[in-house]
Design a protein around this motif. Structure first.
Motif, PDB file in Angstrom:
ATOM      1  N   ASN A 244      -8.411  -3.338  -3.626  1.00 44.81           N
ATOM      2  CA  ASN A 244      -6.975  -3.445  -3.824  1.00 44.81           C
ATOM      3  C   ASN A 244      -6.304  -3.846  -2.527  1.00 44.81           C
ATOM      4  O   ASN A 244      -6.652  -3.365  -1.455  1.00 44.81           O
TER       5      ASN A 244
ATOM      6  N   TYR B 210      -3.715  -5.612  -7.237  1.00 43.74           N
ATOM      7  CA  TYR B 210      -3.717  -4.152  -7.396  1.00 43.74           C
ATOM      8  C   TYR B 210      -4.044  -3.831  -8.845  1.00 43.74           C
ATOM      9  O   TYR B 210      -3.285  -4.178  -9.753  1.00 43.74           O
TER      10      TYR B 210
ATOM     11  N   LYS C 169      -0.183   3.094  -3.154  1.00 43.82           N
ATOM     12  CA  LYS C 169      -1.132   4.119  -2.703  1.00 43.82           C
ATOM     13  C   LYS C 169      -2.548   3.904  -3.268  1.00 43.82           C
ATOM     14  O   LYS C 169      -3.087   4.766  -3.977  1.00 43.82           O
ATOM     15  N   PRO C 170      -3.179   2.776  -2.972  1.00 46.22           N
ATOM     16  CA  PRO C 170      -4.500   2.490  -3.536  1.00 46.22           C
ATOM     17  C   PRO C 170      -5.593   3.445  -3.090  1.00 46.22           C
ATOM     18  O   PRO C 170      -6.597   3.601  -3.793  1.00 46.22           O
ATOM     19  N   ASP C 171      -5.423   4.100  -1.944  1.00 50.28           N
ATOM     20  CA  ASP C 171      -6.457   5.019  -1.471  1.00 50.28           C
ATOM     21  C   ASP C 171      -6.530   6.299  -2.299  1.00 50.28           C
ATOM     22  O   ASP C 171      -7.473   7.083  -2.153  1.00 50.28           O
ATOM     23  N   SER C 172      -5.562   6.502  -3.182  1.00 52.94           N
ATOM     24  CA  SER C 172      -5.529   7.744  -3.959  1.00 52.94           C
ATOM     25  C   SER C 172      -6.334   7.659  -5.252  1.00 52.94           C
ATOM     26  O   SER C 172      -6.438   8.652  -5.976  1.00 52.94           O
TER      27      SER C 172
ATOM     28  N   ASN D 211       0.818  -1.210   0.000  1.00 55.66           N
ATOM     29  CA  ASN D 211       0.000   0.000   0.000  1.00 55.66           C
ATOM     30  C   ASN D 211       0.854   1.263   0.000  1.00 55.66           C
ATOM     31  O   ASN D 211       0.498   2.271  -0.612  1.00 55.66           O
TER      32      ASN D 211
ATOM     33  N   LYS E  33      -9.984   5.836  -7.192  1.00 58.94           N
ATOM     34  CA  LYS E  33     -11.221   5.065  -7.102  1.00 58.94           C
ATOM     35  C   LYS E  33     -11.150   3.916  -8.086  1.00 58.94           C
ATOM     36  O   LYS E  33     -10.804   4.099  -9.250  1.00 58.94           O
TER      37      LYS E  33
END
Length: 250
Positions: free
Chosen positions: A25, A96, A15-18, A11, A20
Motif C-alpha cells: 500500500n 490502497y 493508516k496502512p500499517d494497521s 498514509n 495486513k
C-alpha cells in the motif's frame, strides 16, 4: 506537494500499517517528484492509465494496484505495458487496498452504507479493522425492495438469493470479493448479507442458513471509497483530482 509528503499524507489518512494486506500500500510506481494533477479510479488498468496520460496527470491513485501476493513476478505482457506506460510518462501510481475498504468515514464499506442507508454498528470479524462489517437498515424492507434499492442506487441489477419472508432489519456487508463472510453473518443471526461477488457455494450457504444474499458487483460496490478520498484531497489540500470510472460488469 512533493511525492514523499503526499505519500505521508495518504498514509496518515488511511493508516496502512494497521492492517495486513495482500499487496504493498502506498507508492507502487515512482513518477514525477511534484504532485498536482491526480486521476483516481478503482483499478490501475490500461484504460485508466491511458485516460490519465490524455489528461496529463502526474499521479494515479487507485484501490486495486499491482504486485499482489502469489502472482507471477516477471514484468511481461500486460504488466509490462501498464508499468511501461507509467514510466514512459513519468506518472506516479499509488494504491490502497484493504486500508481503503475499512476506513470508517471514506472507506468503501462506509461509503456504501451511506448510499444504501445502512447504519454500521460493528465489525463482522472479532478483530480490529474487520474487513466485513455489520449493522442495520435504517428503514427495514423486504428483500425484493432492498434489491430494487441496490439496482437504483448502484445502477446495477444485483444477483440475489431471497430465502426469508420477513423484512430485513440486520445486515452484514463487505464491498468487493467478500462472499466468504456470509457464514459469519449467518452464524451471528443476521437477516441478510451484501457483497460484490458470489461463488457457487454462496447460494447454498444462503439457502441452508436462511440468510438473504445480495451480490451487487465487485466494481460497482468499490467505486465510492476512492471517489471520497479524491474529494477529500481536492477539498482539504487543493489538488486537481479527476475520478474516471472504467466500466466493469464484474
Amino acid at each position: 506537494m512533493q511525492r514523499r509528503e503526499f505519500n505521508q499524507l495518504l498514509n496518515a489518512i488511511l493508516k496502512p500499517d494497521s492492517i495486513k494486506d495482500f499487496c504493498p500500500n502506498g507508492l507502487q510506481v515512482e513518477g514525477r517528484e511534484r504532485i498536482q494533477k491526480i486521476v483516481t479510479g478503482v483499478t490501475a488498468s490500461q484504460a485508466l492509465i491511458d485516460a490519465a496520460i490524455a489528461l496529463c496527470a502526474d499521479t494515479i491513485l487507485v484501490h486495486h494496484g499491482y504486485f499482489w501476493k502469489g502472482e507471477a513476478q516477471p514484468i511481461t505482457g500486460i504488466k509490462k505495458r501498464r508499468i511501461g506506460a507509467l514510466l514512459n510518462h513519468d506518472i506516479n501510481l499509488f494504491a490502497y487496498h484493504l486500508p481503503l475498504d475499512v476506513h470508517p468515514e471514506i472507506g468503501n464499506n462506509a461509503q456504501l452504507a451511506k448510499l444504501l442507508d445502512l447504519e454500521m454498528t460493528d465489525g463482522l470479524e472479532p478483530i480490529a479493522n474487520s474487513v466485513a462489517v455489520k449493522g442495520r437498515l435504517k428503514t427495514p424492507m423486504t428483500g425484493e425492495q432492498f434489491a430494487q434499492k441496490i439496482a437504483e442506487v448502484l445502477n446495477r441489477e444485483p444477483l440475489v438469493s431471497l430465502v426469508r419472508d420477513e423484512p430485513i432489519e440486520t445486515i452484514g456487508w463487505c464491498t468487493g470479493g467478500g462472499q466468504g463472510y456470509i457464514d459469519l453473518a449467518a452464524n451471528q443471526g443476521l437477516d441478510a448479507y451484501l457483497t460484490g461477488e458470489a461463488s457457487e457455494q454462496t447460494i447454498h450457504s444462503s439457502r441452508e442458513q436462511n440468510i438473504d444474499f445480495f451480490a451487487a458487483g465487485h466494481h460497482a460496490t468499490e467505486r465510492y471509497g476512492i471517489q471520497a478520498l479524491g474529494e477529500l484531497l481536492a477539498q482539504q489540500h487543493g489538488f486537481d483530482v479527476t475520478f474516471i470510472d472504467i466500466d466493469n460488469p464484474v
